[in-house]
Motif scaffolding. Sequence first.
Motif: not given
Length: 728
Positions: A523-530, A532-535, A592-595
């Motif tokens: 869930g953390v991964i999906r939110m950060l990527i989908d 596009a959070l700059p965290l 992770l949004a950059d991955v």
Amino acid sequence: MNANANLLVELFVEELPPKALKKLGESFAGVLAEQLRAQGLAAADAKVTAYASPRRLGAHITGVAAKAADQAVRQKLMPVAVGLDAQGNPTPALRKKLQALGVDVGSDAALAAVLARLQRASDGKTEALFLDSVAPGATLAVGLQKALHEAIARLPIPKVMSYQLETDCELPGWSTVHFVRPAHGLVALHGAQVVPVHALGLRAGRHTHGHRFEAQAEPIELAHADAYAEALRTQGAVIAHFGERRAVIESQLNQAAAKAGPALTAIKDDALLDEVTALVERPNVLVCEFEREFLEVPQECLILTMQANQKYFPLLDAAGKLTNRFLVVSNICPQDASAVIGGNERVVRPRLADAKFFFDQDRKKPLASRVPQLAKVVYHNRLGTQLERVQRVRAIARAIVQQLAAAAEAEAAGAWRALALQADQAAELAKADLLTDMVGEFPELQGTMGRYYALHDGLPAEVADAIEDHYKPRFAGDSLPRGPVGVVVALADKLETLVGMFGIGNLPTGERDPFALRRHALGVIRMLIDKALPLELDALLGAAVPAFGSLIEDPRVPLADFIYERLAGLLREQGYAARAVEAVLALRPQRLADVPKRLQAVRAFATLPEAEALAAANKRIANILKKAGDAEEVVDPHVSELLLQEPAEKALYAAMLHTVPRADAQFAAGDYTGSLRTLAALRTPVDAFFDDVMVNAEQLDVRLNRLGLLKALHLAMNRVADLSRLAV
């Protein structure tokens, strides 16, 4: 008995657990066929049909032999030097071995015959004696008995029952049987012949039973294995095949919904459809209704109570709103169905009335008034109460908003303050609905009811949505929180769980994950990527740890490893090449949004003609730098032009001065594909360098300068991904 014929096996039992029926049927037929194939009684391509209804498990297998073919067997006995003396006569050790195997060696003639069958061959180490013999194939009666025992033993039974059964022998008595439900009949037909097997205290025959109330014959005599399904359908009023029965129910649901009203549709729920299929043998879908006043209750409550408690299929209108009509799958087909319809309507009414009562009572107290009571609800014996957990989630949410504001280029401070206030309020109220009557009755509605009660209390829609959405994503493929407030609180909630559980050493194992830590990490991964959070991941974990004070050990290193492992698995499931995933994640990218963009860049780079050579060069450079480090030589990426001697190293340095700044600028702008394409131009000077330049020069300053040049090249080329991981 025919040499080859189709086989039917059926266990007739009392009503099986509906949620397990599909797996029970598949397992019973699958293991039975597997065991028959293993004994040579069924061909590898034999067609297997599994039958499963509320009162039976069955299997139909094509082309089963009455007797398996004999098998040539070669058995190793012992080394020749041990089994035969110098004159070639059998030693006592060989005689004893043969006797142990049941071979007759009592007479000279018998011994001579056995010695003639012995073969000498190498076993890979020494010359050994082997005995060739023929193992007779199993008869179907013996083989099916073994297969039936194994199929029953390996059934995925959720809970075993013990019951008494009268013994089938001359002496009267009772024996204890252990099975999922009491068994009352066993059928085993090979073509038209009964196979004499037994199981669960029952002997096989050719009689089975149909529908409890609507069967036309009782019992039903099966003339042939192939007559099973049709005989049950016509004489027993039973659709024995699970998939066929499910398809009939689905078709009837669609037809009944169309007749019930224009544009009405039944809610699609595969789990419920499977369960209802396991509850009926002769499905008959009927349309029922309830009073419209109950529609004042949130439709999620009504839908859940109808589905979970009554196994009904609610009907929705064209706008997706619940109507006061629903479908019930009956197990009988009376000429006048009014009594069945009326009975189901009477049964559902008190359920809906309870839901309405809970909803009305819950709204009498605002959510905020329930928060202090969370101090009485234990979250975890080492992590405190739900109220303490709420305070931690609030602190983490505030830290997330601060990081988002710091990462923003230039936005109004007022917007960030509003987000912080709303996220704090949503985090404070997120768990309050756990203390409501509705959630106490239906735990699945946690969050959902919090949203309704928040709106009733006059809170902003953003806060109400976040209360519901902070549980998202609840499962693979679930939607993400709708707005930024929900994203912040959902992130904070999942980070609190992950950091807390890792901090007390409560880690998931291969078989158990009681706190759903894998799901929280995804869930953390999906939110950060989908989103596009700059965290940055390390900063997020670092912001969550202080919220626990001295309750936990610092879990950041193992937790970060855990998250990257989950990310790697997710990316491979999405179709990315394993090498590309390894290359990108080897750098532990913080955002992770950059991955995904990095992976796309690596995929594009891999298609370039220069890719293979540059990846190999990167691997070579990495090894050279590692050896230099092992030799305790301090290598930094600085290069002195004065120490460049060979034309090839000067050419490489000049190419880097021209190429690397452009690649760095593209990397900084997020153009990872462009950055790698730019660096691909270095292939020719890199190849020339390794062809013409001795890196480990005797002169120390020259050697360190060349190592520095390689270090600078390595850093420049591995900003997007560790390209050495792409080398074959």
